[in-house]
Design a protein around this motif. Structure first.
Motif, PDB file in Angstrom:
ATOM      1  N   VAL A  63       0.830  -1.215   0.000  1.00 33.74           N
ATOM      2  CA  VAL A  63       0.000   0.000   0.000  1.00 33.74           C
ATOM      3  C   VAL A  63       0.864   1.264   0.000  1.00 33.74           C
ATOM      4  CG1 VAL A  63      -1.920  -1.129   1.178  1.00 33.74           C
ATOM      5  CG2 VAL A  63      -0.184   0.010   2.546  1.00 33.74           C
ATOM      6  N   GLU A  64       2.178   1.141   0.250  1.00 34.49           N
ATOM      7  CA  GLU A  64       2.975   2.311   0.619  1.00 34.49           C
ATOM      8  C   GLU A  64       3.175   3.348  -0.498  1.00 34.49           C
ATOM      9  OE1 GLU A  64       3.922  -0.878   1.044  1.00 34.49           O
ATOM     10  OE2 GLU A  64       5.783  -1.285  -0.044  1.00 34.49           O
ATOM     11  N   HIS A  65       3.326   2.930  -1.751  1.00 31.15           N
ATOM     12  CA  HIS A  65       3.610   3.919  -2.795  1.00 31.15           C
ATOM     13  C   HIS A  65       2.362   4.728  -3.156  1.00 31.15           C
ATOM     14  CE1 HIS A  65       7.047   1.020  -4.146  1.00 31.15           C
ATOM     15  NE2 HIS A  65       7.262   1.555  -2.967  1.00 31.15           N
ATOM     16  N   LEU A  66       1.203   4.072  -3.077  1.00 32.77           N
ATOM     17  CA  LEU A  66      -0.060   4.790  -3.296  1.00 32.77           C
ATOM     18  C   LEU A  66      -0.325   5.741  -2.125  1.00 32.77           C
ATOM     19  CD1 LEU A  66      -2.802   5.373  -4.602  1.00 32.77           C
ATOM     20  CD2 LEU A  66      -3.680   3.288  -3.518  1.00 32.77           C
ATOM     21  N   ARG A 103      12.332   5.079  -7.579  1.00 31.47           N
ATOM     22  CA  ARG A 103      11.818   3.701  -7.698  1.00 31.47           C
ATOM     23  C   ARG A 103      12.335   2.777  -6.596  1.00 31.47           C
ATOM     24  NH1 ARG A 103      14.441   3.015 -13.357  1.00 31.47           N
ATOM     25  NH2 ARG A 103      15.799   4.463 -12.266  1.00 31.47           N
ATOM     26  N   THR A 104      11.573   1.754  -6.374  1.00 30.49           N
ATOM     27  CA  THR A 104      11.995   0.699  -5.467  1.00 30.49           C
ATOM     28  C   THR A 104      13.241   0.032  -6.041  1.00 30.49           C
ATOM     29  OG1 THR A 104      11.143  -1.115  -4.145  1.00 30.49           O
ATOM     30  CG2 THR A 104      10.603  -1.178  -6.467  1.00 30.49           C
ATOM     31  N   PHE A 105      14.027  -0.594  -5.180  1.00 32.23           N
ATOM     32  CA  PHE A 105      15.283  -1.185  -5.662  1.00 32.23           C
ATOM     33  C   PHE A 105      15.537  -2.524  -4.988  1.00 32.23           C
ATOM     34  CE2 PHE A 105      17.686  -0.117  -1.835  1.00 32.23           C
ATOM     35  CZ  PHE A 105      17.021   0.986  -1.344  1.00 32.23           C
ATOM     36  N   ARG A 152      15.971   8.526  -1.706  1.00 29.71           N
ATOM     37  CA  ARG A 152      14.698   9.179  -2.047  1.00 29.71           C
ATOM     38  C   ARG A 152      13.554   8.179  -1.991  1.00 29.71           C
ATOM     39  NH1 ARG A 152      15.770  14.355  -4.795  1.00 29.71           N
ATOM     40  NH2 ARG A 152      18.014  14.454  -5.003  1.00 29.71           N
ATOM     41  N   HIS A 153      13.816   6.953  -2.492  1.00 29.29           N
ATOM     42  CA  HIS A 153      12.746   5.955  -2.428  1.00 29.29           C
ATOM     43  C   HIS A 153      12.436   5.574  -0.979  1.00 29.29           C
ATOM     44  CE1 HIS A 153       9.885   3.081  -3.825  1.00 29.29           C
ATOM     45  NE2 HIS A 153      10.323   2.292  -2.853  1.00 29.29           N
ATOM     46  N   LYS A 154      13.475   5.498  -0.152  1.00 28.73           N
ATOM     47  CA  LYS A 154      13.238   5.192   1.273  1.00 28.73           C
ATOM     48  C   LYS A 154      12.401   6.289   1.921  1.00 28.73           C
ATOM     49  CE  LYS A 154      15.285   1.258   2.243  1.00 28.73           C
ATOM     50  NZ  LYS A 154      14.611   0.156   2.955  1.00 28.73           N
ATOM     51  N   LEU A 206      10.199   8.126   0.256  1.00 23.48           N
ATOM     52  CA  LEU A 206       8.862   7.887  -0.309  1.00 23.48           C
ATOM     53  C   LEU A 206       8.132   6.812   0.513  1.00 23.48           C
ATOM     54  CD1 LEU A 206       8.189   7.349  -4.119  1.00 23.48           C
ATOM     55  CD2 LEU A 206       7.072   5.961  -2.403  1.00 23.48           C
ATOM     56  N   ASP A 207       8.822   5.693   0.754  1.00 20.64           N
ATOM     57  CA  ASP A 207       8.235   4.626   1.565  1.00 20.64           C
ATOM     58  C   ASP A 207       7.812   5.143   2.941  1.00 20.64           C
ATOM     59  OD1 ASP A 207       8.435   2.517  -0.254  1.00 20.64           O
ATOM     60  OD2 ASP A 207      10.378   1.838   0.509  1.00 20.64           O
ATOM     61  N   ALA A 208       8.670   5.964   3.553  1.00 23.72           N
ATOM     62  CA  ALA A 208       8.382   6.464   4.902  1.00 23.72           C
ATOM     63  C   ALA A 208       7.170   7.403   4.889  1.00 23.72           C
ATOM     64  CB  ALA A 208       9.604   7.166   5.482  1.00 23.72           C
ATOM     65  N   GLY A 237      13.002   0.972   7.505  1.00 18.87           N
ATOM     66  CA  GLY A 237      12.205   0.283   6.493  1.00 18.87           C
ATOM     67  C   GLY A 237      10.766   0.271   6.968  1.00 18.87           C
ATOM     68  N   HIS A 238       9.923  -0.497   6.274  1.00 19.09           N
ATOM     69  CA  HIS A 238       8.495  -0.507   6.608  1.00 19.09           C
ATOM     70  C   HIS A 238       8.253  -0.885   8.066  1.00 19.09           C
ATOM     71  CE1 HIS A 238       7.751   0.180   2.487  1.00 19.09           C
ATOM     72  NE2 HIS A 238       8.271  -0.960   2.105  1.00 19.09           N
ATOM     73  N   ARG A 239       9.004  -1.903   8.523  1.00 20.63           N
ATOM     74  CA  ARG A 239       8.793  -2.395   9.871  1.00 20.63           C
ATOM     75  C   ARG A 239       9.125  -1.313  10.908  1.00 20.63           C
ATOM     76  NH1 ARG A 239       8.479  -6.978  12.984  1.00 20.63           N
ATOM     77  NH2 ARG A 239       9.965  -6.896  14.693  1.00 20.63           N
TER      78      ARG A 239
HETATM   79 ZN   LIG Z   1       8.937   1.189  -1.724  1.00 14.95          ZN
END
Ligand SMILES: [Zn+2]
Length: 314
Positions: free
Chosen positions: A84-87, A195-197, A242-244, A246-248, A269-271
């Motif tokens: 769900v994170e990027h949306l 982007r995710t990596f 930058r992607h990290k 975005l995730d946050a 990270g997500h956790r």
């Molecule tokens: Zn991501």
């Protein structure tokens, strides 16, 4: 057109948006419809099966079920929505408070691995301001979570500040740190396209576990043989951190309302992002719900409106 500030009132989309894509882990096709919603709805997923809604799940940290590779939310009956994170990052990054997200699969489509397609779709229909005042979760006391040398903190702050640092053994990534006072303009230009990596060495393990089945160079920055394998290279300097960030932004949207606070993370990270929110909500004296007072002038924003709520006219 001058900058348009929307900080004082809640928002939704001006019109419905339909999107299709593929789940990065399932490899399955997904249809997504974003429906405008009234004030105080928040961001809510409507999971459908053969055209009927089988679950309604609020984008809230209380509904988080799994955080291994992506953020998964679910209900008591076991219905889940993953990645769900990027949306959520696009919605929070552009300042959208209320939305029904109808989805016919268990995974939000990966699109190009960033929030760019969501931002573009939202920009196409526009954002509608509602008459009700916007509510924020204001961080009153600093909180911290840590695990295995990774840590994250939230501190009191008048805006929404992000400070994210990563540190990878791979020299392709290395140590990267980025700090922004977040606003829709910053999110759109500096974060949304990152982007995710992943490492090629991990891909086979993931495939064996039935994960990352939809991952390819069109939606993932792949690192192998000491370099970025994607023919086009990177989109930004420091695209990884930058992607990290975005995730946050997406993970912190699970607070349920925009945050007034400063977030700092190291190797997060997500956790970890979720653990920091849980630490915030663990004690009612750590936070409160506030509204931005109405301003009489349309030209000068309130001090608090310098963050997270300025939409740059473009
Ligand atoms: Zn991501």
């Amino acid at each position: 057109m001058s900058n348009r500030f929307i900080g004082a009132r809640q928002t939704t989309l001006a019109r419905e948006i339909q999107l299709t894509g593929t789940g990065v882990h399932s490899g399955a096709p997904v249809s997504l419809t974003l429906h405008p919603a009234e004030a105080d709805t928040g961001l809510r997923f409507l999971v459908t099966k053969r055209g009927r809604v089988i679950a309604e799940i609020a984008a809230h940290v209380a509904n988080v079920k799994n955080l291994t590779l992506c953020t998964v939310i679910g209900d008591e009956a076991g219905t889940t929505v993953s990645t769900v994170e990027h949306l959520l990052a696009a919605l929070r990054g552009l300042g959208i408070d209320n939305l029904y997200i109808e989805i016919d699969s268990k995974e939000v489509p990966i699109m190009d691995g960033s929030s760019a397609d969501y931002v573009e779709a939202i920009d196409r229909v526009g954002i509608r301001e509602l008459s009700e005042p916007r509510k924020y979760i204001k961080v009153l006391k600093s909180v911290r979570a840590e695990e295995n040398g990774c840590w994250g903190e939230l501190h009191p702050h008048t805006g929404f500040r992000m400070d994210v640092e990563i540190d990878f053994e791979s020299p392709v990534i290395g140590r990267q740190r980025l700090q922004y006072e977040m606003s829709p303009g910053i999110f759109r230009h500096e974060i949304a396209r990152a982007r995710t990596f992943g490492f090629m060495s991990d891909v086979e393990k993931l495939w064996k576990a039935g994960l990352a089945l939809g991952a390819d160079l069109s939606n993932t920055v792949a690192i192998g043989e000491g370099r970025v394998m994607n023919p086009g290279g990177l989109r930004y300097p420091q695209e990884f951190v930058r992607h990290k960030m975005l995730d946050a932004v997406g993970d912190l949207a699970l607070a349920g309302m925009p945050l007034l606070g400063a977030y700092r993370s190291y190797r997060g990270g997500h956790r970890l992002n979720s653990m920091v929110l849980q630490a915030l909500f663990a004690d009612a004296s750590n936070w409160s719900v506030v509204q931005v007072p109405r301003t009489r002038t349309t030209r000068a924003p309130m001090p608090v409106a310098t963050s997270g709520i300025a939409i740059a006219a473009e």
